[in-house]
Design an enzyme around this catalytic site. Structure first.
Site, PDB file in Angstrom:
ATOM      1  N   CYS A 129       1.025  -1.366   0.025  1.00  0.00           N
ATOM      2  CA  CYS A 129       0.025   0.017  -0.056  1.00  0.00           C
ATOM      3  C   CYS A 129       0.781   1.278  -0.164  1.00  0.00           C
ATOM      4  CB  CYS A 129      -0.828   0.073   1.274  1.00  0.00           C
ATOM      5  SG  CYS A 129      -1.956   1.570   1.496  1.00  0.00           S
ATOM      6  N   CYS A 153       0.400   3.358   2.939  1.00  0.00           N
ATOM      7  CA  CYS A 153       1.204   2.779   4.422  1.00  0.00           C
ATOM      8  C   CYS A 153       2.688   2.829   4.187  1.00  0.00           C
ATOM      9  CB  CYS A 153       0.832   1.359   4.478  1.00  0.00           C
ATOM     10  SG  CYS A 153      -0.627   0.721   5.038  1.00  0.00           S
ATOM     11  N   ASP A 200      -0.127  16.793  -1.590  1.00  0.00           N
ATOM     12  CA  ASP A 200      -0.427  15.893  -2.709  1.00  0.00           C
ATOM     13  C   ASP A 200       0.514  16.199  -3.718  1.00  0.00           C
ATOM     14  OD1 ASP A 200      -3.407  14.554  -3.862  1.00  0.00           O
ATOM     15  OD2 ASP A 200      -1.740  15.023  -5.383  1.00  0.00           O
ATOM     16  N   HIS A 241      -3.875   1.109   8.448  1.00  0.00           N
ATOM     17  CA  HIS A 241      -4.548   1.020   7.153  1.00  0.00           C
ATOM     18  C   HIS A 241      -6.003   0.813   7.421  1.00  0.00           C
ATOM     19  CE1 HIS A 241      -4.808   0.240   2.753  1.00  0.00           C
ATOM     20  NE2 HIS A 241      -5.740  -0.732   3.284  1.00  0.00           N
ATOM     21  N   ASN A 285     -12.660  10.494  -1.723  1.00  0.00           N
ATOM     22  CA  ASN A 285     -13.272   9.682  -2.992  1.00  0.00           C
ATOM     23  C   ASN A 285     -13.026   8.368  -2.615  1.00  0.00           C
ATOM     24  OD1 ASN A 285     -13.171  12.026  -4.585  1.00  0.00           O
ATOM     25  ND2 ASN A 285     -11.126  11.662  -5.174  1.00  0.00           N
ATOM     26  N   HIS A 303      -6.419   3.499   0.251  1.00  0.00           N
ATOM     27  CA  HIS A 303      -6.110   3.901   1.718  1.00  0.00           C
ATOM     28  C   HIS A 303      -6.785   5.076   1.864  1.00  0.00           C
ATOM     29  CE1 HIS A 303      -2.819   3.854   5.069  1.00  0.00           C
ATOM     30  NE2 HIS A 303      -3.567   4.879   5.390  1.00  0.00           N
ATOM     31  N   HIS A 317      -8.148   8.402   2.555  1.00  0.00           N
ATOM     32  CA  HIS A 317      -7.409   9.677   2.976  1.00  0.00           C
ATOM     33  C   HIS A 317      -8.409  10.905   2.497  1.00  0.00           C
ATOM     34  CE1 HIS A 317      -7.140   8.152  -1.360  1.00  0.00           C
ATOM     35  NE2 HIS A 317      -7.165   9.449  -2.020  1.00  0.00           N
ATOM     36  N   HIS A 326      -8.724  14.714   1.194  1.00  0.00           N
ATOM     37  CA  HIS A 326      -8.000  16.034   0.462  1.00  0.00           C
ATOM     38  C   HIS A 326      -8.530  17.346   1.336  1.00  0.00           C
ATOM     39  CE1 HIS A 326      -7.161  13.465  -3.429  1.00  0.00           C
ATOM     40  NE2 HIS A 326      -8.007  12.938  -2.930  1.00  0.00           N
TER      41      HIS A 326
HETATM   42  P1  DGP Z   1      -7.771   9.664  -4.773  1.00  0.00           P
HETATM   43  O1  DGP Z   1      -7.969   9.801  -6.356  1.00  0.00           O
HETATM   44  O2  DGP Z   1      -8.585  10.372  -4.019  1.00  0.00           O
HETATM   45  O3  DGP Z   1      -7.504   8.236  -4.493  1.00  0.00           O
HETATM   46  O4  DGP Z   1      -6.353  10.682  -4.613  1.00  0.00           O
HETATM   47  C1  DGP Z   1      -5.097  10.063  -4.423  1.00  0.00           C
HETATM   48  C2  DGP Z   1      -4.207  11.224  -4.420  1.00  0.00           C
HETATM   49  O5  DGP Z   1      -2.953  10.687  -4.118  1.00  0.00           O
HETATM   50  C3  DGP Z   1      -3.968  11.923  -5.652  1.00  0.00           C
HETATM   51  O6  DGP Z   1      -4.490  13.174  -5.871  1.00  0.00           O
HETATM   52  C4  DGP Z   1      -2.364  11.980  -6.124  1.00  0.00           C
HETATM   53  C5  DGP Z   1      -2.067  11.579  -4.648  1.00  0.00           C
HETATM   54  N1  DGP Z   1      -0.887  10.843  -4.872  1.00  0.00           N
HETATM   55  C6  DGP Z   1      -0.553   9.520  -5.384  1.00  0.00           C
HETATM   56  N2  DGP Z   1       0.615   9.012  -5.082  1.00  0.00           N
HETATM   57  C7  DGP Z   1       1.325   9.844  -4.575  1.00  0.00           C
HETATM   58  C8  DGP Z   1       2.437  10.013  -3.705  1.00  0.00           C
HETATM   59  O7  DGP Z   1       3.433   8.940  -4.105  1.00  0.00           O
HETATM   60  N3  DGP Z   1       2.818  10.899  -3.072  1.00  0.00           N
HETATM   61  C9  DGP Z   1       1.871  12.115  -2.769  1.00  0.00           C
HETATM   62  N4  DGP Z   1       2.211  13.113  -1.979  1.00  0.00           N
HETATM   63  N5  DGP Z   1       0.838  11.812  -3.192  1.00  0.00           N
HETATM   64  C10 DGP Z   1       0.635  10.921  -4.089  1.00  0.00           C
END
Ligand code: DGP
Length: 113
Positions: free
Chosen positions: A3, A6, A29, A45, A85, A96, A98, A100
């Protein structure tokens, strides 16, 4: 379990930290959609909003209690939006839980265009 978040929570994958305590981590992000675009995760998790239960929901309350502070630390000083989402139609890409936190500018009035 393989993950991404994680791995970020454990410090194995680098991130730009905004806030951390024993239960949660907030980090920027990788593809920001607003001047403030912070992701807040429980360190333990939870797959998505679908997996919040009476046994693990305290961390969700904790996230919302800290959200105003995290938003300010992230650069949102005039209001913000919190989005999670969930699942296929919700376009959840990282499995996982999260949240925003978006702000730092006037956001679009409509969440669904
Ligand atoms: P969602 O689409 O709601 O699952 O959002 C996942 C978010 O995670 C997306 O806006 C981009 C972000 N993201 C994906 N990979 C990484 C990463 O490796 N590092 C960071 N900081 N953000 C990431």
């Amino acid at each position: 379990m393989d993950c991404l978040f994680c791995g970020i929570a454990a410090g194995d994958i680098p991130s730009t930290k905004v806030y951390e305590d024993e239960l949660i981590l907030a980090f920027r992000d990788i593809a920001p959609e607003a001047p403030c675009h912070v992701l807040v995760i429980p360190k333990a998790h939870i797959g998505s909003a679908d997996e919040i239960t009476p046994e693990n929901s305290a961390v969700v309350a904790h996230i919302f209690e800290l959200a105003p502070k995290i938003a300010r630390l992230g650069g949102a000083d005039n209001g913000y939006r919190i989005v999670t989402n969930c699942g296929e139609d919700g376009c959840q890409s990282v499995k996982h839980l999260h949240f925003h936190i978006l702000g730092g500018k006037k956001l679009p009035e409509h969440i669904v265009s």
